[in-house]
Design a protein around this motif. Structure first.
Motif, PDB file in Angstrom:
ATOM      1  N   VAL A 196      -8.222  -3.498   5.534  1.00 16.45           N
ATOM      2  CA  VAL A 196      -8.374  -2.185   4.911  1.00 16.45           C
ATOM      3  C   VAL A 196      -9.491  -1.475   5.667  1.00 16.45           C
ATOM      4  O   VAL A 196     -10.639  -1.932   5.669  1.00 16.45           O
ATOM      5  N   ALA A 197      -9.166  -0.379   6.319  1.00 15.04           N
ATOM      6  CA  ALA A 197     -10.132   0.256   7.212  1.00 15.04           C
ATOM      7  C   ALA A 197      -9.921   1.759   7.233  1.00 15.04           C
ATOM      8  O   ALA A 197      -8.827   2.256   6.937  1.00 15.04           O
ATOM      9  N   MET A 198     -10.986   2.474   7.597  1.00 12.92           N
ATOM     10  CA  MET A 198     -10.906   3.935   7.706  1.00 12.92           C
ATOM     11  C   MET A 198     -11.157   4.346   9.146  1.00 12.92           C
ATOM     12  O   MET A 198     -11.887   3.688   9.891  1.00 12.92           O
ATOM     13  N   THR A 199     -10.613   5.484   9.495  1.00 12.95           N
ATOM     14  CA  THR A 199     -10.792   6.022  10.841  1.00 12.95           C
ATOM     15  C   THR A 199     -12.242   6.446  11.035  1.00 12.95           C
ATOM     16  O   THR A 199     -12.750   7.290  10.291  1.00 12.95           O
ATOM     17  N   ARG A 200     -12.905   5.903  12.031  1.00 13.36           N
ATOM     18  CA  ARG A 200     -14.297   6.298  12.346  1.00 13.36           C
ATOM     19  C   ARG A 200     -14.302   7.290  13.494  1.00 13.36           C
ATOM     20  O   ARG A 200     -15.108   8.212  13.535  1.00 13.36           O
ATOM     21  N   HIS A 201     -13.369   7.084  14.421  1.00 11.62           N
ATOM     22  CA  HIS A 201     -13.298   7.962  15.596  1.00 11.62           C
ATOM     23  C   HIS A 201     -11.861   7.947  16.104  1.00 11.62           C
ATOM     24  O   HIS A 201     -11.217   6.904  16.115  1.00 11.62           O
ATOM     25  N   ASP A 244      -2.972   9.178  13.533  1.00 12.96           N
ATOM     26  CA  ASP A 244      -3.957   8.522  12.664  1.00 12.96           C
ATOM     27  C   ASP A 244      -3.256   7.560  11.704  1.00 12.96           C
ATOM     28  O   ASP A 244      -3.634   6.398  11.553  1.00 12.96           O
ATOM     29  N   GLU A 245      -2.210   8.062  11.069  1.00 10.12           N
ATOM     30  CA  GLU A 245      -1.478   7.250  10.090  1.00 10.12           C
ATOM     31  C   GLU A 245      -0.841   6.027  10.764  1.00 10.12           C
ATOM     32  O   GLU A 245      -0.837   4.923  10.211  1.00 10.12           O
ATOM     33  N   LEU A 302     -10.802   4.242  16.521  1.00  8.15           N
ATOM     34  CA  LEU A 302     -11.678   3.153  16.087  1.00  8.15           C
ATOM     35  C   LEU A 302     -11.656   3.153  14.566  1.00  8.15           C
ATOM     36  O   LEU A 302     -11.998   4.162  13.936  1.00  8.15           O
ATOM     37  N   PHE A 303     -11.224   2.041  13.993  1.00  3.97           N
ATOM     38  CA  PHE A 303     -11.181   1.887  12.537  1.00  3.97           C
ATOM     39  C   PHE A 303     -12.251   0.881  12.114  1.00  3.97           C
ATOM     40  O   PHE A 303     -12.444  -0.142  12.773  1.00  3.97           O
ATOM     41  N   ILE A 304     -12.917   1.196  10.989  1.00  2.00           N
ATOM     42  CA  ILE A 304     -13.963   0.325  10.452  1.00  2.00           C
ATOM     43  C   ILE A 304     -13.495  -0.206   9.099  1.00  2.00           C
ATOM     44  O   ILE A 304     -13.097   0.576   8.228  1.00  2.00           O
ATOM     45  N   PHE A 327       0.835  -1.205   0.000  1.00  4.27           N
ATOM     46  CA  PHE A 327       0.000   0.000   0.000  1.00  4.27           C
ATOM     47  C   PHE A 327       0.869   1.255   0.000  1.00  4.27           C
ATOM     48  O   PHE A 327       0.690   2.159  -0.806  1.00  4.27           O
ATOM     49  N   VAL A 369     -13.448  -1.375   5.406  1.00  8.03           N
ATOM     50  CA  VAL A 369     -14.182  -1.000   4.197  1.00  8.03           C
ATOM     51  C   VAL A 369     -13.733  -1.912   3.064  1.00  8.03           C
ATOM     52  O   VAL A 369     -12.742  -2.636   3.189  1.00  8.03           O
ATOM     53  N   ARG A 383     -16.146  -5.820  12.102  1.00  8.90           N
ATOM     54  CA  ARG A 383     -15.463  -4.815  11.260  1.00  8.90           C
ATOM     55  C   ARG A 383     -14.754  -3.754  12.090  1.00  8.90           C
ATOM     56  O   ARG A 383     -14.112  -2.866  11.538  1.00  8.90           O
ATOM     57  N   LYS A 384     -14.938  -3.769  13.402  1.00  3.67           N
ATOM     58  CA  LYS A 384     -14.413  -2.693  14.255  1.00  3.67           C
ATOM     59  C   LYS A 384     -13.065  -3.083  14.863  1.00  3.67           C
ATOM     60  O   LYS A 384     -12.931  -4.161  15.422  1.00  3.67           O
ATOM     61  N   SER A 417      -3.504   3.562  11.534  1.00  2.13           N
ATOM     62  CA  SER A 417      -3.956   2.975  10.270  1.00  2.13           C
ATOM     63  C   SER A 417      -2.998   1.882   9.804  1.00  2.13           C
ATOM     64  O   SER A 417      -3.415   0.819   9.337  1.00  2.13           O
TER      65      SER A 417
END
Ligand SMILES: CCCCCCCCCC(=O)SCCNC(=O)CCNC(=O)[C@H](O)C(C)(C)COP(=O)(O)OP(=O)(O)OC[C@H]1O[C@@H](n2cnc3c(N)ncnc32)[C@H](O)[C@@H]1OP(=O)(O)O
Length: 166
Positions: free
Chosen positions: A91-96, A78-79, A145-147, A20, A149, A123-124, A82
């Motif tokens: 593969v996840a995005m920041t939710r909180h 964040d990075e 918290l990453f969800i 990635f 995707v 997924r959490k 991640s």
């Protein structure tokens, strides 16, 4: 994560992260080689799949004189979180996320980023990250918290060219 890692030797650089981060078209502000204005963070992994990065943030990202802007500090955390998630092949995005700004983070000095996944539920994925100075003192602490995707398609090696990590 209340204690920094005591890891000197970084033993793995998992394909899930490398592929990635090094994709030639990756414009991610945190790790993308294709973003000339980005931070170009390069992560390594411990055997426990904690993400670690040693980097220096330039003074053009300052807030207070001599110190990194708070928004960039959040970006670093964040990075790092991640990449810890990515290390597990997710593969996840920041939710909180939340940031505890404990001490100012110096610009133009080496700092260390450490991140890990602390808990998973479907997924959490819950995470933590630290920013440490060169003496191992914790300067900032993040929780996220990453969800998960749907993953983006793989980069095309012909169209996108070779990656910097081969
Ligand atoms: C594609 C990979 C890219 C990697 C790049 C990495 C860059 C670094 C990381 C980033 O900066 S990503 C960019 C910043 N993040 C975003 O822009 C994400 C914006 N938000 C979204 O797109 C959606 O909210 C997201 C895809 C993350 C989730 O939407 P969903 O509709 O799929 O999930 P939902 O909101 O239903 O939440 C999933 C679960 O989390 C739970 N949840 C949400 N917020 C929570 C919270 N604060 N605490 C606890 N649980 C929470 C929620 O209740 C639910 O629980 P259940 O599944 O059990 O029902």
């Amino acid at each position: 994560m209340t204690k920094p890692l005591q890891v000197e030797k970084l033993t793995r650089y998992a394909d899930a992260v490398r592929k990635f981060a090094s994709a030639a078209q990756n414009r991610c502000f945190g790790c993308g080689a294709a973003n000339e204005h980005g931070l170009h963070l390069e992560f390594y992994l411990t055997q426990e799949l904690h993400a670690v990065c040693e980097t220096t943030v330039g003074d053009f990202f300052e807030g207070p004189k001599g110190f990194v802007h708070g928004g960039i500090i959040a970006t670093l955390l964040d990075e790092t979180m991640s990449k810890a998630v990515r290390a597990h092949g997710l593969v996840a995005m920041t939710r909180h996320m939340e940031v505890d700004y404990q001490r100012p983070v110096p610009s133009s000095e080496e700092i260390r980023l450490e991140g890990r996944v602390t808990r998973n539920e479907g997924r959490k994925h819950w995470t933590e990250a630290l920013i440490l100075n060169g003496h191992g003192k914790v300067l900032a602490h993040g929780k996220g918290l990453f969800i998960e995707v749907k993953p983006a398609p793989d980069p095309d090696p012909v169209k996108d060219g070779p990656t910097p990590h081969g």
